[in-house]
Design a protein around this motif. Structure first.
Motif, PDB file in Angstrom:
ATOM      1  N   ASP A   4       1.264   5.483   5.850  1.00 46.69           N
ATOM      2  CA  ASP A   4       2.544   6.003   5.359  1.00 46.69           C
ATOM      3  C   ASP A   4       2.347   6.831   4.093  1.00 46.69           C
ATOM      4  O   ASP A   4       2.964   7.901   3.933  1.00 46.69           O
ATOM      5  N   ALA A   5       1.514   6.338   3.171  1.00 42.57           N
ATOM      6  CA  ALA A   5       1.268   7.089   1.941  1.00 42.57           C
ATOM      7  C   ALA A   5       0.645   8.446   2.248  1.00 42.57           C
ATOM      8  O   ALA A   5       1.044   9.471   1.674  1.00 42.57           O
ATOM      9  N   ALA A   6      -0.338   8.464   3.169  1.00 46.19           N
ATOM     10  CA  ALA A   6      -0.965   9.734   3.540  1.00 46.19           C
ATOM     11  C   ALA A   6       0.043  10.673   4.194  1.00 46.19           C
ATOM     12  O   ALA A   6       0.030  11.892   3.945  1.00 46.19           O
ATOM     13  N   LEU A   7       0.945  10.101   5.013  1.00 44.41           N
ATOM     14  CA  LEU A   7       1.952  10.921   5.679  1.00 44.41           C
ATOM     15  C   LEU A   7       2.865  11.595   4.671  1.00 44.41           C
ATOM     16  O   LEU A   7       3.075  12.818   4.716  1.00 44.41           O
ATOM     17  N   TRP A   8       3.411  10.829   3.733  1.00 41.06           N
ATOM     18  CA  TRP A   8       4.391  11.389   2.799  1.00 41.06           C
ATOM     19  C   TRP A   8       3.736  12.333   1.796  1.00 41.06           C
ATOM     20  O   TRP A   8       4.317  13.366   1.431  1.00 41.06           O
ATOM     21  N   ILE A   9       2.527  12.002   1.346  1.00 39.46           N
ATOM     22  CA  ILE A   9       1.820  12.911   0.450  1.00 39.46           C
ATOM     23  C   ILE A   9       1.487  14.213   1.180  1.00 39.46           C
ATOM     24  O   ILE A   9       1.624  15.318   0.625  1.00 39.46           O
ATOM     25  N   ARG A 173      -5.038  -1.329  19.931  1.00 38.66           N
ATOM     26  CA  ARG A 173      -5.109  -0.253  20.920  1.00 38.66           C
ATOM     27  C   ARG A 173      -3.752   0.123  21.500  1.00 38.66           C
ATOM     28  O   ARG A 173      -3.547   1.270  21.895  1.00 38.66           O
ATOM     29  N   CYS A 174      -2.835  -0.842  21.553  1.00 37.83           N
ATOM     30  CA  CYS A 174      -1.563  -0.590  22.232  1.00 37.83           C
ATOM     31  C   CYS A 174      -0.435  -0.218  21.275  1.00 37.83           C
ATOM     32  O   CYS A 174       0.502   0.465  21.677  1.00 37.83           O
ATOM     33  N   CYS A 175      -0.512  -0.684  20.043  1.00 36.52           N
ATOM     34  CA  CYS A 175       0.589  -0.413  19.104  1.00 36.52           C
ATOM     35  C   CYS A 175       0.503   1.035  18.652  1.00 36.52           C
ATOM     36  O   CYS A 175      -0.061   1.347  17.601  1.00 36.52           O
ATOM     37  N   ASN A 176       1.042   1.905  19.461  1.00 40.12           N
ATOM     38  CA  ASN A 176       0.922   3.344  19.235  1.00 40.12           C
ATOM     39  C   ASN A 176       2.296   3.971  19.070  1.00 40.12           C
ATOM     40  O   ASN A 176       2.536   5.085  19.507  1.00 40.12           O
ATOM     41  N   ALA A 177       3.218   3.218  18.436  1.00 39.13           N
ATOM     42  CA  ALA A 177       4.571   3.730  18.241  1.00 39.13           C
ATOM     43  C   ALA A 177       4.554   4.924  17.301  1.00 39.13           C
ATOM     44  O   ALA A 177       3.757   4.990  16.370  1.00 39.13           O
ATOM     45  N   LYS A 178       5.480   5.860  17.522  1.00 38.84           N
ATOM     46  CA  LYS A 178       5.471   7.111  16.776  1.00 38.84           C
ATOM     47  C   LYS A 178       6.834   7.380  16.132  1.00 38.84           C
ATOM     48  O   LYS A 178       7.261   8.534  16.036  1.00 38.84           O
ATOM     49  N   LEU A 179       7.497   6.324  15.672  1.00 39.54           N
ATOM     50  CA  LEU A 179       8.813   6.543  15.077  1.00 39.54           C
ATOM     51  C   LEU A 179       8.714   7.365  13.802  1.00 39.54           C
ATOM     52  O   LEU A 179       9.556   8.234  13.538  1.00 39.54           O
ATOM     53  N   MET A 180       7.700   7.110  12.974  1.00 40.18           N
ATOM     54  CA  MET A 180       7.535   7.893  11.750  1.00 40.18           C
ATOM     55  C   MET A 180       7.216   9.346  12.056  1.00 40.18           C
ATOM     56  O   MET A 180       7.500  10.242  11.254  1.00 40.18           O
ATOM     57  N   GLU A 181       6.637   9.578  13.228  1.00 40.05           N
ATOM     58  CA  GLU A 181       6.340  10.953  13.601  1.00 40.05           C
ATOM     59  C   GLU A 181       7.627  11.767  13.784  1.00 40.05           C
ATOM     60  O   GLU A 181       7.672  12.952  13.443  1.00 40.05           O
ATOM     61  N   ILE A 182       8.672  11.135  14.305  1.00 35.74           N
ATOM     62  CA  ILE A 182       9.946  11.834  14.453  1.00 35.74           C
ATOM     63  C   ILE A 182      10.497  12.206  13.086  1.00 35.74           C
ATOM     64  O   ILE A 182      11.050  13.294  12.897  1.00 35.74           O
ATOM     65  N   VAL A 183      10.337  11.303  12.116  1.00 37.40           N
ATOM     66  CA  VAL A 183      10.791  11.606  10.759  1.00 37.40           C
ATOM     67  C   VAL A 183      10.037  12.820  10.220  1.00 37.40           C
ATOM     68  O   VAL A 183      10.645  13.762   9.693  1.00 37.40           O
ATOM     69  N   ALA A 184       8.715  12.809  10.357  1.00 34.51           N
ATOM     70  CA  ALA A 184       7.909  13.926   9.854  1.00 34.51           C
ATOM     71  C   ALA A 184       8.249  15.223  10.583  1.00 34.51           C
ATOM     72  O   ALA A 184       8.390  16.284   9.952  1.00 34.51           O
ATOM     73  N   ALA A 185       8.375  15.156  11.903  1.00 38.93           N
ATOM     74  CA  ALA A 185       8.692  16.362  12.668  1.00 38.93           C
ATOM     75  C   ALA A 185      10.065  16.905  12.294  1.00 38.93           C
ATOM     76  O   ALA A 185      10.262  18.125  12.201  1.00 38.93           O
ATOM     77  N   THR A 186      11.028  16.017  12.058  1.00 35.09           N
ATOM     78  CA  THR A 186      12.372  16.455  11.674  1.00 35.09           C
ATOM     79  C   THR A 186      12.344  17.167  10.330  1.00 35.09           C
ATOM     80  O   THR A 186      12.999  18.210  10.140  1.00 35.09           O
ATOM     81  N   ILE A 187      11.589  16.613   9.373  1.00 33.70           N
ATOM     82  CA  ILE A 187      11.494  17.238   8.048  1.00 33.70           C
ATOM     83  C   ILE A 187      10.894  18.634   8.153  1.00 33.70           C
ATOM     84  O   ILE A 187      11.420  19.604   7.597  1.00 33.70           O
ATOM     85  N   LEU A 188       9.779  18.760   8.864  1.00 34.63           N
ATOM     86  CA  LEU A 188       9.129  20.057   8.998  1.00 34.63           C
ATOM     87  C   LEU A 188       9.993  21.041   9.772  1.00 34.63           C
ATOM     88  O   LEU A 188      10.023  22.241   9.462  1.00 34.63           O
ATOM     89  N   HIS A 189      10.730  20.545  10.753  1.00 34.14           N
ATOM     90  CA  HIS A 189      11.610  21.414  11.529  1.00 34.14           C
ATOM     91  C   HIS A 189      12.763  21.921  10.674  1.00 34.14           C
ATOM     92  O   HIS A 189      13.145  23.102  10.748  1.00 34.14           O
ATOM     93  N   GLN A 190      13.335  21.055   9.854  1.00 33.36           N
ATOM     94  CA  GLN A 190      14.427  21.471   8.976  1.00 33.36           C
ATOM     95  C   GLN A 190      13.972  22.512   7.958  1.00 33.36           C
ATOM     96  O   GLN A 190      14.756  23.373   7.548  1.00 33.36           O
ATOM     97  N   LYS A 191      12.724  22.428   7.542  1.00 32.07           N
ATOM     98  CA  LYS A 191      12.185  23.372   6.576  1.00 32.07           C
ATOM     99  C   LYS A 191      11.671  24.656   7.233  1.00 32.07           C
ATOM    100  O   LYS A 191      11.142  25.533   6.549  1.00 32.07           O
ATOM    101  N   GLY A 192      11.820  24.762   8.544  1.00 35.44           N
ATOM    102  CA  GLY A 192      11.372  25.961   9.240  1.00 35.44           C
ATOM    103  C   GLY A 192       9.865  26.065   9.382  1.00 35.44           C
ATOM    104  O   GLY A 192       9.344  27.156   9.628  1.00 35.44           O
ATOM    105  N   MET A 193       9.157  24.953   9.254  1.00 30.99           N
ATOM    106  CA  MET A 193       7.697  24.956   9.328  1.00 30.99           C
ATOM    107  C   MET A 193       7.189  24.523  10.701  1.00 30.99           C
ATOM    108  O   MET A 193       5.970  24.428  10.900  1.00 30.99           O
ATOM    109  N   LEU A 194       8.105  24.237  11.611  1.00 33.28           N
ATOM    110  CA  LEU A 194       7.740  23.784  12.945  1.00 33.28           C
ATOM    111  C   LEU A 194       8.579  24.546  13.957  1.00 33.28           C
ATOM    112  O   LEU A 194       9.807  24.607  13.823  1.00 33.28           O
ATOM    113  N   SER A 195       7.946  25.133  14.950  1.00 34.74           N
ATOM    114  CA  SER A 195       8.674  25.902  15.956  1.00 34.74           C
ATOM    115  C   SER A 195       9.493  24.987  16.851  1.00 34.74           C
ATOM    116  O   SER A 195       9.276  23.773  16.897  1.00 34.74           O
ATOM    117  N   GLU A 196      10.434  25.574  17.555  1.00 31.88           N
ATOM    118  CA  GLU A 196      11.264  24.795  18.474  1.00 31.88           C
ATOM    119  C   GLU A 196      10.411  24.156  19.568  1.00 31.88           C
ATOM    120  O   GLU A 196      10.645  22.999  19.957  1.00 31.88           O
TER     121      GLU A 196
END
Length: 235
Positions: A4-9, A173-196
């Motif tokens: 999480d720290a690496a993600l937010w930084i 091996r199985c705990c591969n949930a990506k809920l934080m990824e949606i948060v990161a993708a939403t932030i980058l998308h709102q900032k125009g740094m991620l294509s549709e």
């Protein structure tokens, strides 16, 4: 916690880098006030960790939303997403204070009642024209890559002493949930740094990975002895 720290930084660094040389030019008094506020919050948290270890419970409950709001405002003034400032504000809270909060209960409430609203709102921002077969295929390829990466990482980490090695291996091996990824993708998308297209692919990846986590764990996990409680899955 390290992830999480690496993600937010990383998100903060990406947004500063996207702004280029303009990130440090043309600052107004609000930007300097935001920096000063963050420094003051860090200093206050450090002082409380040493000299005010056991405050009344109501003081903690009042301080938490104030810290979150102040951190969100500071990051917004610096051109970053509000969630980044809120995260770092939580990290600046005295650890002895945080341990007195019902973290599990608050987390369960947020996961059940608040998270679906955020994820649903993020999902509604997907451009229907971008959600095509190529984006779905890209998502499936990313799911395969993430599973392989998880297998490689789990094979290099030894289970904690005294733990069930088989169950630890399945969990890793199985705990591969990506809920934080949606948060990161939403932030980058709102900032125009991620294509549709990329945003649609990442959201589909997050949904597929998170949906597969529970069934795969139940399918591959060894039987739980009757004298041990069932392990909980955390996103």
């Amino acid at each position: 916690m390290v992830d999480d720290a690496a993600l937010w930084i990383g998100l903060a660094a990406l947004q500063f880098a996207a702004r280029g040389s303009s990130a440090l030019h043309g600052w107004t008094s609000l930007e300097f006030l935001a920096i000063g506020l963050l420094v003051a919050m860090a200093a206050a948290g450090n002082w409380a960790s040493r000299h005010f270890l056991h405050p009344p419970t109501w003081v903690i409950w009042v301080t938490v939303p104030v810290y979150m709001a102040a951190g969100a405002w500071a990051s917004m003034q610096l051109g970053l997403h509000e969630l980044i400032g809120a995260y770092f504000a939580g990290a600046l809270m005295p650890p002895s204070w945080v341990r007195r909060l019902p973290v599990e209960e608050v987390g369960a409430f947020a996961l059940i009642w608040l998270a679906p609203l955020f994820f649903g709102h993020s999902g509604m921002k997907i451009d229907g024209d971008a959600l095509t077969w190529p984006s779905v295929l890209a998502s499936l390829a990313l799911v395969a890559v993430s599973i392989v990466a998880r297998l490689l990482r789990s094979s290099s980490i030894r289970p904690p002493p005294g733990s069930n090695s088989a169950r630890h291996s399945v969990s890793a091996r199985c705990c591969n949930a990506k809920l934080m990824e949606i948060v990161a993708a939403t932030i980058l998308h709102q900032k125009g740094m991620l294509s549709e297209f990329a945003f649609a692919a990442l959201v589909v990846l997050a949904v597929l990975s998170t949906t597969l986590t529970g069934p795969l764990f139940r399918l591959l996990a060894p039987p739980i002895p009757r004298d041990q409680p069932a392990p909980s899955l955390r996103a």
